[in-house]
Design a protein around this motif. Structure first.
Motif, PDB file in Angstrom:
ATOM      1  N   GLY A 222     -18.069   8.705 -41.010  1.00  0.00           N
ATOM      2  CA  GLY A 222     -17.893  10.035 -40.421  1.00  0.00           C
ATOM      3  C   GLY A 222     -17.496  11.069 -41.453  1.00  0.00           C
ATOM      4  N   GLN A 223     -16.588  10.688 -42.353  1.00  0.00           N
ATOM      5  CA  GLN A 223     -16.160  11.623 -43.395  1.00  0.00           C
ATOM      6  C   GLN A 223     -17.299  11.924 -44.359  1.00  0.00           C
ATOM      7  OE1 GLN A 223     -12.659   9.831 -45.071  1.00  0.00           O
ATOM      8  NE2 GLN A 223     -11.320  10.692 -43.518  1.00  0.00           N
TER       9      GLN A 223
ATOM     10  N   GLU B   1     -20.445  11.895 -43.604  1.00  0.00           N
ATOM     11  CA  GLU B   1     -21.385  12.769 -42.888  1.00  0.00           C
ATOM     12  C   GLU B   1     -20.880  14.215 -42.887  1.00  0.00           C
ATOM     13  OE1 GLU B   1     -21.610  10.778 -39.128  1.00  0.00           O
ATOM     14  OE2 GLU B   1     -23.313   9.545 -39.750  1.00  0.00           O
ATOM     15  N   ARG B   2     -19.586  14.394 -42.702  1.00  0.00           N
ATOM     16  CA  ARG B   2     -19.022  15.752 -42.731  1.00  0.00           C
ATOM     17  C   ARG B   2     -19.155  16.367 -44.123  1.00  0.00           C
ATOM     18  NH1 ARG B   2     -15.598  13.218 -39.100  1.00  0.00           N
ATOM     19  NH2 ARG B   2     -14.050  12.645 -40.635  1.00  0.00           N
TER      20      ARG B   2
ATOM     21  N   ALA C 182     -22.696  17.460 -44.592  1.00  0.00           N
ATOM     22  CA  ALA C 182     -22.966  18.699 -43.854  1.00  0.00           C
ATOM     23  C   ALA C 182     -22.410  19.902 -44.615  1.00  0.00           C
ATOM     24  CB  ALA C 182     -22.365  18.619 -42.456  1.00  0.00           C
ATOM     25  N   LEU C 183     -21.212  19.769 -45.186  1.00  0.00           N
ATOM     26  CA  LEU C 183     -20.641  20.858 -45.974  1.00  0.00           C
ATOM     27  C   LEU C 183     -21.488  21.158 -47.203  1.00  0.00           C
ATOM     28  CD1 LEU C 183     -16.837  19.942 -45.784  1.00  0.00           C
ATOM     29  CD2 LEU C 183     -17.985  21.842 -44.639  1.00  0.00           C
TER      30      LEU C 183
END
Length: 95
Positions: A66-67, A69-70, A73-74
């Motif tokens: 999850g981290q 993926e974030r 995205a950033l």
């Protein structure tokens, strides 16, 4: 001119003013009491509710994914540079 006339009217006017003031004060007191009672009722209701469930711990890989993926995205949004993304990715994968 009758001397009693204005005196009676004046007394009636004073009585009306006093009655109106008393009514307004009574209304404000009643409103404050209702607000207090509503707050007490809400506090009692909240105290009777069970505590919220504890958050479920994430699986070790799930949190890292999850981290990542974030971070990706950033990077795609232009918030992170390639070097910043790689540094954060290395930190996550090492920990």
């Amino acid at each position: 001119m009758n001397r009693r006339g204005p005196g009676l009217i004046g007394a009636a006017a004073r009585t009306a003013v006093v009655a109106g003031t008393a009514s307004a004060v009574s209304g404000r007191v009643q409103q404050r009491q209702q607000t207090r009672f509503a707050q007490q009722e809400a506090e009692q209701y909240a105290a009777q509710q069970p505590p919220p469930p504890a958050p479920r711990p994430a699986a070790p890989g799930e949190d890292t994914i999850g981290q990542l993926e974030r971070l990706a995205a950033l990077k795609q949004q232009g918030i992170l540079t390639e070097a910043e993304f790689e540094a954060q990715k290395a930190r996550l994968l090492a920990g």
